[in-house]
Design an enzyme around this catalytic site. Structure first.
Site, short mmCIF file in Angstrom:
data_model
loop_
_atom_site.label_atom_id
_atom_site.label_comp_id
_atom_site.label_asym_id
_atom_site.label_seq_id
_atom_site.Cartn_x
_atom_site.Cartn_y
_atom_site.Cartn_z
N ARG A 140 0.85 -1.18 0.00
CA ARG A 140 0.00 0.00 0.00
C ARG A 140 0.89 1.24 0.00
NH1 ARG A 140 -3.46 -2.82 -1.52
NH2 ARG A 140 -5.58 -3.11 -0.71
N GLU A 196 -3.90 7.55 -5.46
CA GLU A 196 -4.12 6.77 -6.68
C GLU A 196 -5.41 7.21 -7.36
OE1 GLU A 196 -3.89 2.58 -5.76
OE2 GLU A 196 -1.82 2.73 -5.07
N HIS A 231 -0.75 -0.02 -9.92
CA HIS A 231 -1.44 -0.91 -8.98
C HIS A 231 -2.02 -2.12 -9.71
CE1 HIS A 231 -3.53 -0.88 -4.79
NE2 HIS A 231 -3.24 -2.12 -5.18
#
Length: 309
Positions: free
Chosen positions: A226, A255, A274
């Site tokens: 993360r 993000e 991601h």
């Protein structure tokens, strides 16, 4: 009503769950559907107070992910909502990506491609594009859950790497040799440091300026967990000033990563959006697990992957 929030996999969702409505969260009709929904599943759900207040009939939230750091656990429990996630099914795929970032940064693969595209390959290759070896080096894992162990297997059995790890408690009966270390010792001694643990109040900002200064000057940092676990501003400074060799990042504090991010200016960082679990087979598997969890909860059974007991 049951909502599924990702249209790109709606055929799988409809196959698994009857009476499902597939609508993305940015659809103007989403708030109307959410108000009536009894259950919801999909990727990227942030079940905070505003979301929960907009869903007064919600009984089940089935996350299509491992992490649930975007959920207000206290409020979910208070309202008697069943929360589930999808561990295990994405371990190997995420480990592939994390190790891919390690290889890409160590051997400077994106840089080498751009170097070629710019017409610089006119003969032999000089040290300006040399990378660093992976085999035989020390990998320090911060976190050693299912994904971390899958990475460690690749490192030990595939690349003859020495494995160190930092967790709150020592792991027993691992299928590979590994040394449990304090965080500072791991950072000082590892050639590659990989962050692979959940985001929590304890892990937010775990890797900051002090921790980066402890790392070897030629060490590489990989974050496939993360974004907020690593202080992005401190990392940028460490990379820019060559205080560490390089970094590979699949996750970020914000993000999508803003195009104004100074990380884009650096050559010694590999960035991916991601994509740890982003393969066709794994995403289908995640939807299937989430649907099984959701249906079990609706039958008043205990789902296999219930987060809150």
């Amino acid at each position: 009503m049951i909502l599924y929030t990702n249209k790109w996999m709606k055929s799988v969702a409809k196959e698994l769950v009857k009476d499902v409505v597939c609508v993305e969260m940015n659809d103007p009709k989403f708030p109307e559907y959410l108000k009536e929904a009894k259950a919801i599943f999909g990727l990227g759900l942030k079940a905070d107070k505003a979301f929960l207040d907009a869903a007064p009939n919600l009984k089940v939230i089935a996350l299509t992910s491992v992490g649930y750091d975007g959920c207000d656990l206290n409020l979910i429990k208070e309202r008697g909502i069943v929360l589930t996630n999808t561990p295990h099914v994405l371990n190997e795929t995420t480990a592939d990506l994390a190790f891919g970032l390690l290889m890409a940064t160590a051997r400077r693969i994106p840089e080498a491609q751009e170097w070629m595209k710019s017409g610089n390959w006119k003969g032999g290759v000089t040290e300006e594009i040399f990378g660093t070896d992976i085999h035989g080096k020390r990998l320090g894992l911060i976190g050693l859950g299912g994904i971390g162990q899958a990475i460690a297997k690749r490192a030990h059995f595939g690349f003859d790497m020495t494995i160190s790890y930092h967790t709150r408690t020592k792991k027993n009966h691992l299928p590979f040799p590994a040394t449990h270390m304090g965080l500072d010792e791991l950072l000082k001694t590892s050639d590659f440091v990989m962050v692979i643990l959940p985001l929590s109040s304890e892990t937010k900002g775990l890797i900051g300026k002090r921790e980066l200064e402890l790392m070897k000057k030629d060490a590489i940092l990989i974050n496939a967990a993360r974004g907020p676990i690593v202080d992005e501003a401190a990392l940028y400074e460490a990379l820019k000033n060559k205080e560490i060799r390089a970094a590979g990042l699949d996750v970020f504090e914000v993000e999508p990563l803003p195009m104004t991010s100074p990380l884009f200016e650096l050559k010694n960082v590999v960035l991916t959006p991601h994509i740890g679990s982003a393969t066709d087979a794994t995403r289908v598997g995640m939807v299937r697990v989430a649907a099984e969890n959701l249906l079990a909860a609706l039958r008043h059974e205990t789902p296999k992957n219930q987060v809150l007991k």
